[in-house]
Design an enzyme around this catalytic site. Structure first.
Site, mmCIF file in Angstrom:
data_model
loop_
_atom_site.group_PDB
_atom_site.id
_atom_site.type_symbol
_atom_site.label_atom_id
_atom_site.label_comp_id
_atom_site.label_asym_id
_atom_site.label_seq_id
_atom_site.Cartn_x
_atom_site.Cartn_y
_atom_site.Cartn_z
ATOM 1 N N ARG A 211 -26.345 -2.855 -25.820
ATOM 2 C CA ARG A 211 -26.857 -2.790 -27.198
ATOM 3 C C ARG A 211 -28.076 -1.902 -27.362
ATOM 4 N NH1 ARG A 211 -25.607 -8.388 -26.782
ATOM 5 N NH2 ARG A 211 -23.473 -8.643 -27.527
ATOM 6 N N ALA B 283 -23.095 -17.802 -20.449
ATOM 7 C CA ALA B 283 -22.968 -19.249 -20.625
ATOM 8 C C ALA B 283 -21.521 -19.717 -20.763
ATOM 9 C CB ALA B 283 -23.777 -19.709 -21.841
ATOM 10 N N ASP C 78 -20.777 -23.590 -30.020
ATOM 11 C CA ASP C 78 -21.244 -22.255 -29.645
ATOM 12 C C ASP C 78 -22.129 -21.669 -30.742
ATOM 13 O OD1 ASP C 78 -21.587 -19.925 -28.209
ATOM 14 O OD2 ASP C 78 -19.727 -19.010 -28.891
ATOM 15 N N TRP D 174 -23.903 -11.042 -33.577
ATOM 16 C CA TRP D 174 -24.984 -10.218 -33.028
ATOM 17 C C TRP D 174 -25.285 -8.983 -33.882
ATOM 18 C CZ3 TRP D 174 -24.562 -5.118 -32.159
ATOM 19 C CH2 TRP D 174 -23.268 -4.590 -32.123
#
Length: 703
Positions: free
Chosen positions: A133, A200, A328, A418
Site C-alpha cells: 500500500r 490474523a 472480522d 482499507w
C-alpha cells in the site's frame, strides 16, 4: 546496488512526447504555489491523513479537459493498492511483491528500481494478495515493508539499500501456527519508523514495531494482544497488557495457541499536535469468539484504536469499537484527524469509518468517546451507549454463542474496508468508499488449528450451495461513494456504483473528488453535489487511491490500476460480479490536455474451458472441506475466483492428476506464489481436492 528492472518490463510512456510538448503550453498553477502544496510527501499527504490536495488547476470548470499525460505498465498482473509519494518532482511508487521505483513525476522516466525479491512461497501466508500500500519518506530515505516481513530503508537518490531488518521476532511464529505478512505502509515520526503486520486469518499475535530511522535498530515493540499466561515480553506493552488486557481473555481459549489476532495491518497515524501515534487494531484469531476465548471477555485490544508515544511505544489510551469481535470487524481502516466545531466547541478529533458500519469521532488527546453514528445499514447492533460508545448487540448476531446462522450486514469485508477515505475542508464532508456485502456466519464443528490455511472457526462448507443464502447475498450487494457530514452526523449525498470493492478517494481544492472503480472507470465528481464530471476507461478495475501533485506549474492526478486482493468466504466472487475486466496493472497519470492513450486490448478474462473428466462423488465431498480450509483464501469460496488468481474450475491441470499433484503437493509453481502442501495434505487428500474441482467445473458447465 538497486536491482534494475528488465528492459522488457519497462513498457511505458505511450504518448510521452506529446505530453512533454504540452507541459509548457498547459495553463499553469499560480507561480506562488508553495512547494509543500505541490508535493505528496506522506501516505495521506499530511500528518492528518485527510487526502486533500490544495491544488486547483484541475477544477469543476476545467476537468472536462483532463486527459492521460503518461502511463507506465507494471511487471505483474496482480492487484495494486499503493499510494505514490511525490517529493520535489520525484515520484516513489510501490507495487505488488513489494517492489519500489522512483520516476520523474513529470515524464515517467524511471530513475531507479528496487526488487526486494520476496520469495514466491511467502504468498501462502496472506489472505489478500501480495499487494503493497505504499512507502514512507524522511530525510532522503524511502522506507518500505516487504510481504515476507522485512522493513527496508533505501537511498532516495539512487535506490541503494541502506539497511534491512526482519520485523518478525522468532518467538512470534510459535509452533508453526502463526503467519505474518506486511502489505501496509510504514509511518515515520520523530526519527522512528513504525510498521505493523497482517496474518490474523491464519493465526497471529499482533504487534507494531518502531525502528531507528538511521540504523534500523529496534527501539520498541507494542503487542496488541497479551501473551498466554500473562507472561511479559520485555516490550513497551507489558504493563498495560498485564494490568488491563489479560483479564479480558479466557486463560484457556484457542488464542493461547493461535496468538489471538489483533494485527495492525493498515492504519497507523501520527498526530504532531498531541504527539501520539494511533494504531488501528484488527480482528481476532480465530474469528470464532467462543473458540478463541471460550466466549469470555471483551478481548482487548482487538478491534480497537490504541494511542502510544512515538519515541517509546508507551501506552496512553485506547478505545474498543467492537468488543467480543466475531465478525472480522477490524479497526484497521484509515483514520484521519479533524478539527471540528461540535455544539459550539472546537474539538481536535480522530475520525474513522471502520468495517462495523459506525462513523466514530474520538478526542485525539484523551480517547474520550464523542460519537458513533451508522454511516451505512447495519444489523448487528442497535446503536451504542451514548456515554461509553459500547455497542448494543443484537442477541442473534452473536453467532459463535448461539450456534445459529447469522446473515451479517456488514459482512467481514465491512461497510468500508482499507480503501482510503478523504476529507475536504471546503465542503466539510468526509468521502467514504462505502459498500454492502451481506455474509453468513455459522460456527465450525470440531474446529482444529491448521499450520497452513485459514483458521476462522467458521463452517466453510455447505453455505454457498444454499440458494436462499446466495440470493440474499446477491440481492444485498452494493457499492457507492458517500459524502458524510461529520458535524451533522448524516449522509450529504451518495454516488451509486455498479459493484462493491471500489477504489480509495482523493479530494481537491478544485471542488473535485476522484475515485477509481472496480468496473474499470476512473472518475471525478463535484465535491458539493456528487455529480459525475469526468470518466476515463482504465481497462482494469481500480482499488488504489489517487494522489495529486504539481511539477513546473502543472497539476497531475496519479493512480495505480489493478483490481486485486483475494477474499475469504463469499465476498470475493460477489464483489467481482459486475467486473468482467482482466488486470493490466499500471500507473496512470492525468493532466489538463493530456494526449496519451492506452493500447487497444482484448479484454476477456480467463478462458472458460470445462474439464472433460468425471468425478467420484465421495472423494469430491471430502475434497470440498479440504479446499475450503487450504485453497479458499486465494482461489475463492466454493472454487469461484474472486480476486486476480486463476479460477481453478477452468484449470488444465484438472485433466492430469500428475500435473495437479505437482502443483498442489510439490509446489511446481512456488515461484509464482503457489506453495506446495505436501506437509499438510496426503496424496489422497490432494486428489480429493481435484475431484471437488472437477465437480465444480462440470456444475458450472451445466449452468
Amino acid at each position: 546496488m538497486p536491482r534494475t528492472r528488465p528492459l522488457s518490463a519497462r513498457r511505458h510512456l505511450s504518448g510521452l512526447g506529446v505530453a512533454l510538448a504540452l507541459c509548457a503550453a498547459a495553463p499553469a498553477v499560480a507561480q506562488t504555489t508553495p512547494i509543500a502544496d505541490s508535493n505528496w510527501p506522506q501516505h495521506g499527504r499530511t500528518p492528518a491523513e485527510q487526502r486533500y490536495s490544495p491544488l486547483k488547476q484541475i477544477n469543476t470548470d476545467t476537468v472536462s479537459r483532463l486527459g492521460l499525460a503518461w502511463y507506465q505498465d507494471f511487471d505483474t498482473f496482480r492487484g495494486q493498492e499503493g499510494t505514490p509519494l511525490v517529493i520535489d518532482g520525484v515520484m516513489y511508487v510501490t507495487t505488488n511483491w513489494s517492489k519500489v521505483e522512483a520516476v520523474e513525476a513529470e515524464t515517467g522516466k524511471v530513475l531507479w528500481y528496487y526488487d526486494p525479491r520476496v520469495p514466491g512461497n511467502a504468498a501462502v501466508r496472506g489472505c489478500c494478495d501480495t499487494v503493497n500500500r505504499g512507502a514512507a519518506y524522511a530525510d532522503g530515505r524511502v522506507f518500505v515493508g516487504t510481504f515476507d516481513g522485512r522493513l527496508l530503508a533505501l537511498d532516495a537518490k539512487n535506490g541503494h539499500l541502506l539497511w534491512s531488518v526482519n520485523t518478525i521476532p522468532q518467538e512470534a511464529t510459535l509452533g508453526g501456527i502463526r503467519s505474518y505478512t506486511i502489505d501496509g505502509a510504514p509511518r515515520v515520526a520523530k526519527g522512528v519508523v513504525m510498521i505493523g503486520n497482517g496474518g490474523a486469518e491464519f493465526g497471529a499475535r499482533g504487534f507494531v514495531s518502531g525502528f531507528d530511522e538511521k540504523t534500523g535498530a529496534l527501539k520498541w515493540r507494542f503487542y496488541t494482544v497479551p501473551a498466554p499466561g500473562n507472561k511479559p515480553d520485555g516490550a513497551a506493552s507489558d504493563k498495560i497488557l498485564h494490568d488491563r488486557a489479560y483479564r479480558t481473555w479466557s486463560p484457556t481459549g484457542a488464542w493461547t495457541t493461535s496468538g489471538g489476532g489483533g494485527t495492525v495491518w493498515d492504519s497507523i497515524v501520527y498526530d504532531p499536535e498531541t504527539d501520539l501515534v494511533f494504531l488501528g487494531v484488527g480482528n481476532g484469531s480465530p474469528w470464532n469468539y467462543r473458540v478463541r476465548s471460550d466466549g469470555v471477555g471483551d478481548n482487548l485490544f482487538l478491534a480497537s484504536i490504541v494511542a502510544i508515544r512515538p519515541e517509546t511505544g508507551e501506552y496512553v489510551w485506547h478505545f474498543q469499537e467492537t468488543p467480543m469481535d466475531q465478525w472480522d470487524f477490524t479497526a484497521s481502516q484509515p483514520m484521519m484527524l479533524l478539527d471540528l466545531t461540535l455544539n459550539g466547541e472546537k474539538r481536535h478529533l480522530l475520525a474513522q469509518a471502520p468495517k462495523n458500519g459506525f462513523f466514530y469521532l474520538l478526542d485525539a488527546a484523551t480517547g474520550e468517546f464523542v460519537s458513533a453514528t451508522p454511516y451505512t445499514f447495519l444489523n448487528w447492533a442497535k446503536g451504542v451507549d451514548p456515554k461509553t460508545g459500547r455497542p448494543n448487540f443484537v442477541p442473534d448476531s452473536l453467532w459463535s454463542l448461539t450456534g445459529k446462522v447469522w446473515m451479517g450486514i456488514p459482512g467481514s469485508l465491512g461497510g468500508h474496508n482499507w480503501a482510503p477515505m478523504a476529507y475536504s475542508p471546503d465542503t466539510g464532508y468526509v468521502y467514504i468508499p462505502a459498500q454492502e456485502l451481506p455474509e453468513p456466519f455459522l460456527p465450525e464443528k470440531n474446529f482444529a488449528l491448521h499450520k497452513m490455511g485459514v483458521n476462522l472457526g467458521i463452517d466453510l462448507t455447505g453455505l454457498p450451495d444454499d440458494p436462499k443464502i446466495v440470493n440474499a447475498v446477491n440481492s444485498g450487494l452494493k457499492g457507492w461513494l458517500e459524502a458524510w457530514d461529520p458535524v451533522a452526523g448524516k449522509v450529504a449525498f451518495k454516488v451509486p456504483h455498479d459493484t462493491p470493492w471500489n477504489g480509495g478517494v482523493l479530494a481537491t481544492a478544485g471542488n473535485l473528488v476522484f475515485q477509481g472503480l472496480a468496473t474499470g472507470g476512473f472518475e471525478a465528481y463535484d465535491a458539493h453535489t456528487g455529480k459525475r464530471l469526468y470518466h476515463f476507461d482504465a481497462h482494469s478495475g481500480i482499488v488504489a487511491p489517487p494522489v495529486s501533485y504539481a511539477v513546473n506549474g502543472r497539476q497531475y492526478i496519479a493512480v495505480e490500476v489493478g483490481w486485486g486482493g483475494a477474499f475469504p468466504l463469499m465476498g470475493g466472487a460477489m464483489a467481482r460480479h459486475a467486473n468482467t475486466t482482466i488486470n493490466h496493472s499500471r500507473l496512470l497519470v492525468f493532466a489538463l490536455d493530456g494526449q496519451a492513450s492506452l493500447p487497444t486490448e482484448i479484454r476477456t478474462g480467463q478462458a472458460v474451458v470445462p474439464t472433460q473428466q468425471t468425478f467420484d462423488a465421495a472423494k469430491a465431498e471430502k475434497g470440498y472441506m479440504l479446499y475450503q480450509h487450504f485453497c479458499m483464501a486465494c482461489h475463492g469460496d466454493n472454487a469461484v475466483a474472486g480476486g486476480v488468481l486463476p479460477d481453478l474450475r477452468w484449470s488444465g491441470a484438472l485433466d492430469n492428476d500428475a500435473a495437479f499433484s505437482a502443483i498442489v503437493s510439490k509446489g511446481a509453481l512456488e515461484n509464482y506464489g503457489m506453495v506446495g502442501f505436501s506437509k499438510m495434505l496426503t496424496p489422497q487428500e490432494t486428489e480429493n481436492i481435484r475431484q471437488f474441482l472437477i465437480r465444480r467445473s462440470l456444475a458450472a458447465k451445466a449452468h
